[in-house]
Design an enzyme around this catalytic site. Structure first.
Site, PDB file in Angstrom:
ATOM      1  N   LYS A 172      -6.910   3.342  -3.363  1.00 15.70           N
ATOM      2  CA  LYS A 172      -7.437   3.322  -1.961  1.00 15.70           C
ATOM      3  C   LYS A 172      -7.539   4.914  -1.753  1.00 15.70           C
ATOM      4  O   LYS A 172      -6.623   5.714  -2.210  1.00 15.70           O
ATOM      5  CB  LYS A 172      -6.142   2.587  -1.138  1.00 15.70           C
ATOM      6  CG  LYS A 172      -6.516   2.645   0.364  1.00 15.70           C
ATOM      7  CD  LYS A 172      -5.051   2.035   1.027  1.00 15.70           C
ATOM      8  CE  LYS A 172      -5.115   2.099   2.520  1.00 15.70           C
ATOM      9  NZ  LYS A 172      -4.094   1.447   3.040  1.00 15.70           N
TER      10      LYS A 172
ATOM     11  N   LYS B 128     -10.320   0.327  -2.491  1.00 16.01           N
ATOM     12  CA  LYS B 128     -10.043   0.101  -1.151  1.00 16.01           C
ATOM     13  C   LYS B 128     -10.504   1.468  -0.418  1.00 16.01           C
ATOM     14  O   LYS B 128      -9.638   2.432  -0.417  1.00 16.01           O
ATOM     15  CB  LYS B 128      -8.687  -0.246  -0.924  1.00 16.01           C
ATOM     16  CG  LYS B 128      -8.682  -0.462   0.831  1.00 16.01           C
ATOM     17  CD  LYS B 128      -7.072  -0.921   1.076  1.00 16.01           C
ATOM     18  CE  LYS B 128      -6.849  -1.037   2.533  1.00 16.01           C
ATOM     19  NZ  LYS B 128      -5.496  -1.506   2.949  1.00 16.01           N
TER      20      LYS B 128
ATOM     21  N   ASP C  35       0.881  -1.154   0.166  1.00  9.18           N
ATOM     22  CA  ASP C  35       0.057   0.080  -0.092  1.00  9.18           C
ATOM     23  C   ASP C  35       0.915   1.163  -0.130  1.00  9.18           C
ATOM     24  O   ASP C  35       1.550   1.581   0.819  1.00  9.18           O
ATOM     25  CB  ASP C  35      -0.864  -0.077   1.230  1.00  9.18           C
ATOM     26  CG  ASP C  35      -1.900  -1.124   1.055  1.00  9.18           C
ATOM     27  OD1 ASP C  35      -1.739  -2.023   0.403  1.00  9.18           O
ATOM     28  OD2 ASP C  35      -2.941  -0.731   1.727  1.00  9.18           O
TER      29      ASP C  35
END
Length: 253
Positions: free
Chosen positions: A162, A194, A99
């Site tokens: 995300k 996300k 991430d």
């Protein structure tokens, strides 16, 4: 309740159970790995600091629970070579997913292409691990900037986009989620989504699932394409699945 229970079951399988607290310890990570293996099935992943990846790897062996970690986090403005080195080390330690925060301040300054370039470099160095590009939508704020950030991350080859680090005042919102999902839909690419930070109740999770169903089609949101980044929502999901009252939600990721 049956609809909410169904949403809770879907959300649980898509949950990135997270501890990115500054004071996180090895014991905290061991506890997180244990919590991720719930009576109602495993979460999709855990998300932890890079230094704990090698600890978590054997603890989750055979569970199907993936290990996500963070780089260029939370500022988005670390030196590129440092970010690449951290990515390579994390993957060598056993991370399944990276991430990464895009250099979102550069978008505000009018240099969106730097986001795509960073995502491209991280994806190359991730050596097959999935890359989730964190846009920090609460700081971008402007819908046009959020859309641009999503498009740049997708162009750079992100496997997921995300919303947030969970480290700023405004994190995931349904408004930013809609912009990002529409960017995924319009790109024609196979990219996941996300939301992270601020998802605290089963109803919150259900709302994001419903938005995915609306924009991407029912059945699109699976662990392969949809994750929820949260630390506190697991207790709420489990309570819903057990037919109990949800606990009171607190602050945090």
């Amino acid at each position: 309740m049956s609809d909410l229970k169904a949403a809770a079951a879907r959300a649980l399988a898509c949950l990135d159970l997270t501890n990115l607290n500054e004071d996180c310890t090895e014991e905290d990570v061991r506890a997180l790995c244990a919590r991720a293996q719930t009576p109602h099935g495993p979460t999709g992943a855990i998300c932890i600091w890079p230094q704990f990846v090698s600890l978590a790897k054997p603890l989750l062996a055979g569970t199907g629970i993936r290990i996500a970690t963070v780089v260029n986090f939370p500022s988005g403005m670390e030196d590129a070579d440092t970010v690449i080195g951290m990515t390579e080390t994390a993957v060598a330690d056993g991370a399944d997913e990276i991430d990464m925060v895009i250099p979102w301040p550069k978008l505000i300054e009018g240099h969106p292409q730097e986001a795509a370039a960073m995502v491209r470099r991280v994806r190359k160095s991730a050596d097959g691990a999935e890359v989730k590009a964190i846009l920090e939508t609460g700081m971008l704020a402007d819908p046009g900037l959020i859309r641009s950030a999503a498009e740049q991350a997708i162009e750079g080859g992100a496997h997921f986009i995300k919303t947030s680090t969970g480290k700023v005042p405004v994190n995931a919102t349904l408004t930013s989620a809609r912009i990002m999902l529409e960017a995924i839909r319009d790109s024609g690419e196979e990219v996941g989504f996300k939301p992270a930070g601020g998802v605290k109740s089963t109803q919150d999770a259900a709302d994001y699932l419903a938005l995915c169903d609306e924009i991407m089609g029912e059945g699109w949101a699976t662990p392969a394409t949809f994750r929820i980044g949260a630390s506190g929502v697991l207790d709420a999901l489990l309570a819903t699945l057990d037919g109990a009252d949800e606990p009171q939600t607190g602050e945090g990721y």
